[in-house]
Design an enzyme around this catalytic site. Structure first.
Site, PDB file in Angstrom:
ATOM      1  N   LYS A 201      20.747  73.246  18.758  1.00 57.12           N
ATOM      2  CA  LYS A 201      20.578  73.963  20.034  1.00 57.12           C
ATOM      3  C   LYS A 201      20.117  73.016  21.141  1.00 57.12           C
ATOM      4  CE  LYS A 201      19.720  76.616  23.296  1.00 57.12           C
ATOM      5  NZ  LYS A 201      20.128  77.818  23.930  1.00 57.12           N
ATOM      6  N   HIS A 239      43.116  62.507  32.903  1.00 55.56           N
ATOM      7  CA  HIS A 239      43.241  61.714  31.681  1.00 55.56           C
ATOM      8  C   HIS A 239      42.986  62.640  30.484  1.00 55.56           C
ATOM      9  CE1 HIS A 239      42.106  58.937  28.513  1.00 55.56           C
ATOM     10  NE2 HIS A 239      42.546  57.918  29.241  1.00 55.56           N
ATOM     11  N   CYS A 255      16.938  76.142  30.766  1.00 54.88           N
ATOM     12  CA  CYS A 255      17.523  75.571  29.543  1.00 54.88           C
ATOM     13  C   CYS A 255      17.864  74.104  29.725  1.00 54.88           C
ATOM     14  CB  CYS A 255      18.774  76.357  29.180  1.00 54.88           C
ATOM     15  SG  CYS A 255      18.457  78.120  29.198  1.00 54.88           S
TER      16      CYS A 255
HETATM   17  N1  SAJ Z   1      25.373  72.316  36.932  1.00 56.84           N
HETATM   18  C1  SAJ Z   1      25.815  71.210  37.656  1.00 56.84           C
HETATM   19  N2  SAJ Z   1      27.075  70.726  37.425  1.00 56.84           N
HETATM   20  C2  SAJ Z   1      27.905  71.299  36.493  1.00 56.84           C
HETATM   21  C3  SAJ Z   1      27.446  72.397  35.746  1.00 56.84           C
HETATM   22  C4  SAJ Z   1      26.161  72.889  35.983  1.00 56.84           C
HETATM   23  O1  SAJ Z   1      25.096  70.665  38.508  1.00 56.84           O
HETATM   24  O2  SAJ Z   1      29.034  70.813  36.350  1.00 56.84           O
HETATM   25  C5  SAJ Z   1      24.004  72.854  37.159  1.00 56.84           C
HETATM   26  C6  SAJ Z   1      23.974  74.332  37.553  1.00 56.84           C
HETATM   27  O3  SAJ Z   1      24.185  74.489  38.937  1.00 56.84           O
HETATM   28  C7  SAJ Z   1      22.582  74.744  37.098  1.00 56.84           C
HETATM   29  C8  SAJ Z   1      22.344  73.883  35.861  1.00 56.84           C
HETATM   30  O4  SAJ Z   1      23.299  72.840  35.924  1.00 56.84           O
HETATM   31  O5  SAJ Z   1      21.603  74.412  38.064  1.00 56.84           O
HETATM   32  C9  SAJ Z   1      22.496  74.612  34.535  1.00 56.84           C
HETATM   33  O6  SAJ Z   1      23.564  75.539  34.590  1.00 56.84           O
HETATM   34  P1  SAJ Z   1      24.648  75.739  33.445  1.00 56.84           P
HETATM   35  O7  SAJ Z   1      25.592  76.765  33.927  1.00 56.84           O
HETATM   36  O8  SAJ Z   1      25.212  74.434  33.038  1.00 56.84           O
HETATM   37  O9  SAJ Z   1      23.825  76.208  32.175  1.00 56.84           O
HETATM   38  P2  SAJ Z   1      22.659  77.312  31.914  1.00 56.84           P
HETATM   39  O10 SAJ Z   1      21.344  76.591  31.983  1.00 56.84           O
HETATM   40  O11 SAJ Z   1      22.818  78.498  32.774  1.00 56.84           O
HETATM   41  O12 SAJ Z   1      22.974  77.724  30.388  1.00 56.84           O
HETATM   42  C10 SAJ Z   1      22.921  76.728  29.382  1.00 56.84           C
HETATM   43  C11 SAJ Z   1      24.197  76.812  28.510  1.00 56.84           C
HETATM   44  N3  SAJ Z   1      24.287  75.625  27.653  1.00 56.84           N
HETATM   45  C12 SAJ Z   1      25.436  74.893  27.554  1.00 56.84           C
HETATM   46  O13 SAJ Z   1      26.427  75.151  28.179  1.00 56.84           O
HETATM   47  C13 SAJ Z   1      25.409  73.758  26.597  1.00 56.84           C
HETATM   48  C14 SAJ Z   1      24.165  78.081  27.657  1.00 56.84           C
HETATM   49  O14 SAJ Z   1      25.259  78.092  26.750  1.00 56.84           O
HETATM   50  C15 SAJ Z   1      22.843  78.165  26.865  1.00 56.84           C
HETATM   51  O15 SAJ Z   1      22.768  79.360  26.102  1.00 56.84           O
HETATM   52  C16 SAJ Z   1      21.712  78.189  27.868  1.00 56.84           C
HETATM   53  O16 SAJ Z   1      21.750  76.947  28.596  1.00 56.84           O
HETATM   54  C17 SAJ Z   1      20.385  78.344  27.121  1.00 56.84           C
HETATM   55  O17 SAJ Z   1      19.833  79.454  27.133  1.00 56.84           O
HETATM   56  O18 SAJ Z   1      19.952  77.411  26.452  1.00 56.84           O
END
Ligand code: SAJ
Length: 406
Positions: A201, A239, A255
């Site tokens: 996780k 790519h 998270c």
């Molecule tokens: N973000 C970026 N660039 C991106 C993607 C996201 O800057 O390309 C930023 C978002 O704006 C946000 C942060 O990252 O501020 C996190 O957002 P997110 O959508 O990537 O993820 P979370 O935190 O909402 O949810 C994550 C997920 N984990 C993964 O995708 C590996 C989710 O599946 C988990 O269940 C969750 O964490 C958790 O509860 O742990």
């Protein structure tokens, strides 16, 4: 009957999903107000499909209480904050919940910990909390770790469709809990041991954090020499083996911006790439703040109180603002002794910061420069309202001429 402990962002949808699929569920939370709201027939946060799921669960007989129940299966889904200084997981809520379960549960009960914890937390803190009550794990109490994986913004769909991991000391117990989750989960469910489940996780969220940091670092490099990071990422991603994520104004939520620190905290001399990545992500709000001041100078804007941050949530189309980049940016600006930035978020109805607006038009009328911190659908649908403003678009969603980027 299943007693789900903790009715927050993960516990509530999980409880509702189980109840909607024929499982008898009682949800427990120590927050009286939250339980009263649920008992009054209202959900406590916004999420696609959650209200319908809530109604189905109510029809199926779900109940909510502040009391721990006497039953044979518990799912613990309480927060796991981290200590900002030591970077280690703070398991106090998990331990408190497990101790409360021990006070009421009969011998033979199974305790499933869903909360995300760093590898080793269950051995270090949860097992002793069970054993101090005189219970023998594996004989009197079965222990399982089933970390969730659902993404805020698409939780209901992902609860149904994601693959899941179940860690258990005893394979047969793991298989029994797998069957429980199979009542609604259409994904593959892997049964493994507890330490592996804990680690997978945290590694999944770390993978994403490191990849976002890579995109953010590229944005900084490209800014330095005036290259278009979005076009570069778009072409690289053509790519077959490259898939770069998107740069942004920072990484928030409870998270991705938290879990990787557990590895840095526990393995400081080993987790080097992770440490650097987290620092890069945490530095993005300051990078945006510098861009704001740069762009203000370029446009002869002198008054910081005429600059507005669009979005307070940690990401698009959610109302969760934990660890939000906008809040981090505001804190930084205040450290520079120049508060006054205006903010607005359509999802955040209560006042959480100063100079916060609750109406898009009023917000836009009060500013000369808009910084798009969050790509909510609302702003995508109202781009025409940004005409005449200086715009810093931190997500490359604007498409208007003259707009500034990270
Ligand atoms: N973000 C970026 N660039 C991106 C993607 C996201 O800057 O390309 C930023 C978002 O704006 C946000 C942060 O990252 O501020 C996190 O957002 P997110 O959508 O990537 O993820 P979370 O935190 O909402 O949810 C994550 C997920 N984990 C993964 O995708 C590996 C989710 O599946 C988990 O269940 C969750 O964490 C958790 O509860 O742990």
């Amino acid at each position: 009957m299943i007693n789900v402990i903790g009715l927050g962002y993960i516990g509530l949808p999980t409880a509702l999903m189980l109840a909607s699929h024929g499982v008898e569920v009682i949800g427990t939370d120590y927050n009286k107000e939250l339980v009263a709201t649920l008992n009054a027939g209202r959900t406590t946060f916004k999420e696609d499909g959650l209200d319908e799921l809530f109604q189905n669960a109510l029809d199926a007989g779900i109940k909510f209480s502040t009391e721990y129940q006497v039953t044979d299966t518990y799912i613990v889904s309480v927060p796991t904050p981290y200590d900002k200084f030591s970077k280690k997981v703070d398991a106090c809520y998990v331990v408190a919940a497990v101790k409360s379960v021990m006070e009421v549960c009969p011998k033979g009960a199974t305790v499933v910990v869903e909360s995300t914890v760093s590898p080793g937390t269950i051995d270090k803190f949860v097992r002793p909390a069970i054993e101090e009550n005189g219970f023998v794990i594996g004989k009197d109490i079965n222990l399982v770790h089933a970390p969730e994986r659902i993404i805020p913004g698409n939780m209901v769909y992902e609860l149904l469709h994601n693959n899941r991991t179940i860690g258990a000391d005893d394979r047969a117990v793991g298989e029994k809990i797998k069957e429980l989750y199979m009542s609604f989960c259409q994904g593959e469910i892997v049964v493994t041991d507890i330490r592996t489940a804990e680690m997978t996780k945290v590694v999944e969220n770390t993978f994403r954090a490191v990849n976002i940091a890579f995109a953010n670092e590229l944005a900084k490099i490209c800014r330095h020499d005036n290259m278009d990071v979005y076009e570069i990422i778009r072409i690289c991603n053509m790519h077959p083996r490259v898939n770069i994520l998107q740069p942004g104004p920072g990484v928030g939520g409870h998270c991705i911006s938290v879990d990787p620190w557990f590895l840095v905290g526990d393995y400081p001399s080993l987790a080097k790439v992770i440490d650097e990545s987290m620092q890069t992500n945490d530095g993005m709000p300051d990078f945006v703040l510098n861009r704001i001041h740069e762009i203000m100078r370029e446009n002869g804007l002198k008054d910081i109180t005429r600059v507005g941050l669009y979005g307070l949530a940690y990401k698009e189309n959610v109302d969760d603002y934990r660890e939000s980049p906008t809040l981090q940016l505001l804190e930084s600006q205040e450290r520079h002794l120049a508060p006054g930035l205006k903010t607005y978020d359509p999802f955040i109805k209560n006042d959480i910061v100063e100079n916060q607006y609750h109406d898009l038009d009023a917000f836009l009328a009060a500013v000369d420069m808009v910084v798009i911190m969050v790509k909510h659908n609302e702003i995508k649908e109202n781009m025409d309202k940004l005409a005449g403003k200086v715009v810093l678009d931190c997500h490359n969603i604007c498409g208007l001429p003259g707009v500034y980027h990270l």
